[in-house]
Scaffold this active site. Structure first.
Site, mmCIF file in Angstrom:
data_model
loop_
_atom_site.group_PDB
_atom_site.id
_atom_site.type_symbol
_atom_site.label_atom_id
_atom_site.label_comp_id
_atom_site.label_asym_id
_atom_site.label_seq_id
_atom_site.Cartn_x
_atom_site.Cartn_y
_atom_site.Cartn_z
ATOM 1 N N SER A 1 54.378 42.031 -47.955
ATOM 2 C CA SER A 1 55.745 41.524 -48.112
ATOM 3 C C SER A 1 55.693 40.020 -48.364
ATOM 4 C CB SER A 1 56.519 41.798 -46.805
ATOM 5 O OG SER A 1 57.706 41.046 -46.749
ATOM 6 N N TYR B 1 58.764 42.353 -37.909
ATOM 7 C CA TYR B 1 58.446 42.658 -39.316
ATOM 8 C C TYR B 1 57.527 41.567 -39.886
ATOM 9 C CZ TYR B 1 59.232 44.142 -44.166
ATOM 10 O OH TYR B 1 59.070 44.580 -45.467
HETATM 11 P P1 NAP Z 1 62.540 52.470 -47.599
HETATM 12 O O1 NAP Z 1 63.294 53.101 -48.708
HETATM 13 O O2 NAP Z 1 63.158 52.301 -46.275
HETATM 14 O O3 NAP Z 1 61.145 53.223 -47.469
HETATM 15 C C1 NAP Z 1 60.356 53.198 -46.319
HETATM 16 C C2 NAP Z 1 59.489 54.418 -46.341
HETATM 17 O O4 NAP Z 1 58.678 54.446 -45.143
HETATM 18 C C3 NAP Z 1 60.312 55.707 -46.347
HETATM 19 O O5 NAP Z 1 59.648 56.675 -47.090
HETATM 20 C C4 NAP Z 1 60.313 56.064 -44.874
HETATM 21 O O6 NAP Z 1 60.587 57.418 -44.619
HETATM 22 C C5 NAP Z 1 58.881 55.706 -44.523
HETATM 23 N N1 NAP Z 1 58.726 55.638 -43.076
HETATM 24 C C6 NAP Z 1 59.317 54.790 -42.216
HETATM 25 N N2 NAP Z 1 58.966 55.088 -40.949
HETATM 26 C C7 NAP Z 1 58.136 56.155 -41.027
HETATM 27 C C8 NAP Z 1 57.451 56.941 -40.071
HETATM 28 N N3 NAP Z 1 57.554 56.711 -38.751
HETATM 29 N N4 NAP Z 1 56.672 57.967 -40.497
HETATM 30 C C9 NAP Z 1 56.576 58.241 -41.807
HETATM 31 N N5 NAP Z 1 57.198 57.529 -42.772
HETATM 32 C C10 NAP Z 1 57.978 56.517 -42.371
HETATM 33 O O7 NAP Z 1 62.152 51.001 -48.043
HETATM 34 P P2 NAP Z 1 61.113 50.448 -49.115
HETATM 35 O O8 NAP Z 1 61.622 49.128 -49.484
HETATM 36 O O9 NAP Z 1 60.822 51.424 -50.177
HETATM 37 O O10 NAP Z 1 59.845 50.221 -48.190
HETATM 38 C C11 NAP Z 1 58.531 50.597 -48.554
HETATM 39 C C12 NAP Z 1 57.566 49.528 -48.094
HETATM 40 O O11 NAP Z 1 57.815 48.340 -48.849
HETATM 41 C C13 NAP Z 1 57.721 49.153 -46.616
HETATM 42 O O12 NAP Z 1 56.446 48.952 -46.043
HETATM 43 C C14 NAP Z 1 58.491 47.844 -46.702
HETATM 44 O O13 NAP Z 1 58.257 47.031 -45.583
HETATM 45 C C15 NAP Z 1 57.899 47.256 -47.956
HETATM 46 N N6 NAP Z 1 58.680 46.170 -48.558
HETATM 47 C C16 NAP Z 1 59.942 46.390 -49.034
HETATM 48 C C17 NAP Z 1 60.634 45.331 -49.622
HETATM 49 C C18 NAP Z 1 62.014 45.495 -50.209
HETATM 50 O O14 NAP Z 1 62.615 44.499 -50.645
HETATM 51 N N7 NAP Z 1 62.576 46.664 -50.271
HETATM 52 C C19 NAP Z 1 60.055 44.076 -49.710
HETATM 53 C C20 NAP Z 1 58.778 43.886 -49.209
HETATM 54 C C21 NAP Z 1 58.091 44.952 -48.631
HETATM 55 P P3 NAP Z 1 62.096 57.876 -44.271
HETATM 56 O O15 NAP Z 1 62.852 57.886 -45.573
HETATM 57 O O16 NAP Z 1 61.904 59.226 -43.686
HETATM 58 O O17 NAP Z 1 62.657 56.872 -43.291
#
Ligand code: NAP
Length: 251
Positions: A143, A156
């Site tokens: 991130s 986080y």
């Molecule tokens: P998201 O849509 O909330 O996706 C998060 C994913 O992680 C979902 O598939 C979620 O499953 C899964 N997850 C969370 N807790 C879990 C658990 N206990 N067991 C299994 N799976 C779990 O958000 P995203 O932005 O795509 O996030 C993906 C990654 O990118 C994360 O590591 C996040 O920190 C990182 N990131 C995102 C951003 C951004 O701007 N969006 C920026 C930097 C980094 P569920 O749908 O079942 O909850």
């Protein structure tokens, strides 16, 4: 001429592949030729349809990565059903928002356990297999908070800064064993993770004003970096954290 980015005959595990960035990565790896083991706690129905349309194999492994209990099963199931393991993408992650003075132990532990502890122990299990076969690619989804402090997200920031550190440590231990460990640092992407930020009109406008590309990222923006780090094209790239942020860190 051989294609440096070709992933045919490769197998990738992608955690949290049902939605958002994980789904974008699973689809990009599939379109480059990799079969996908999609790991998570929610239905992978939509991702299955997208990945299978790319003409590769797809399996779904139900697992809650809030603890490291499913780690062994994830590797075993992948090897049993798809026959090999070449790529691991540690994408699953959560965020909890509160002022540092009010932050609870529960919000600390939940985020660290999912984002950092599970990513490390899944890397360890995959790494044991990859070391024995002499090759492998591990990609951690870090991130901007691997580089910056942020506000109201102490666990986080700790987890993503820790993940950058673990990426470098594993690269140092495993680079000579044929394994590439790297990370991608997404900027601000339109996913469930950023719903609260996008609903806050002031924060949302401030963020947008700072992004040189003048738009938020979409899950489809992340796939190219993942294919690069999963492919032969990155064979001499170790321990890097690659920002895909519309230029945020350059400002
Ligand atoms: P998201 O849509 O909330 O996706 C998060 C994913 O992680 C979902 O598939 C979620 O499953 C899964 N997850 C969370 N807790 C879990 C658990 N206990 N067991 C299994 N799976 C779990 O958000 P995203 O932005 O795509 O996030 C993906 C990654 O990118 C994360 O590591 C996040 O920190 C990182 N990131 C995102 C951003 C951004 O701007 N969006 C920026 C930097 C980094 P569920 O749908 O079942 O909850």
């Amino acid at each position: 001429m051989s294609n440096l980015f070709d992933l045919h005959n490769k197998v990738a595990i992608v955690t949290g592949a049902n939605t958002g960035i994980g789904q974008g990565i699973a689809l990009a790896l599939a379109q480059a030729g990799a079969s996908i083991a999609a790991v998570g706690r929610s239905s992978m129905h939509e991702t299955r349809q997208l990945v299978e349309a790319a003409g590769v194999r797809f399996i779904e492994i139900k697992a809650d990565l809030a603890t490291i209990k499913p780690v062994g099963t994830i590797i075993d199931e992948t090897l049993k059903s798809l026959g090999q393991l070449d790529i691991l993408v540690n994408n699953a992650g959560i965020i909890r928002r509160n002022d540092a003075v009010d932050f609870t132990e529960e919000d600390w532990d939940a985020v660290i356990d999912t984002n950092l502890k599970s990513a490390f122990f899944l890397s360890q299990a995959a790494g044991r297999h990859m070391i024995s076969q002499g090759h492998g690619k591990i990609i951690n989804i870090a991130s901007l908070l691997s580089f910056q402090g942020g506000i109201r997200i102490p666990s986080y920031t700790a987890s993503k800064s820790g993940l950058a550190g673990i990426t470098r440590l594993l690269a140092c231990e495993w680079a000579a064993k044929g394994i590439n460990v790297n990370a991608i640092a997404p900027g601000y992407f339109v996913t469930n993770n950023t719903t609260a930020l996008r609903e806050d009109q002031d924060r949302s406008a401030q963020i947008l004003a700072r992004i040189p590309a003048a738009r938020w990222g979409e899950p489809s923006d992340i796939g190219g970096a993942a294919v690069f780090l999963a492919s032969k094209a990155s064979d001499y790239v170790h321990g890097t954290v690659l920002p895909v942020d519309g230029g945020w860190l350059a400002r």
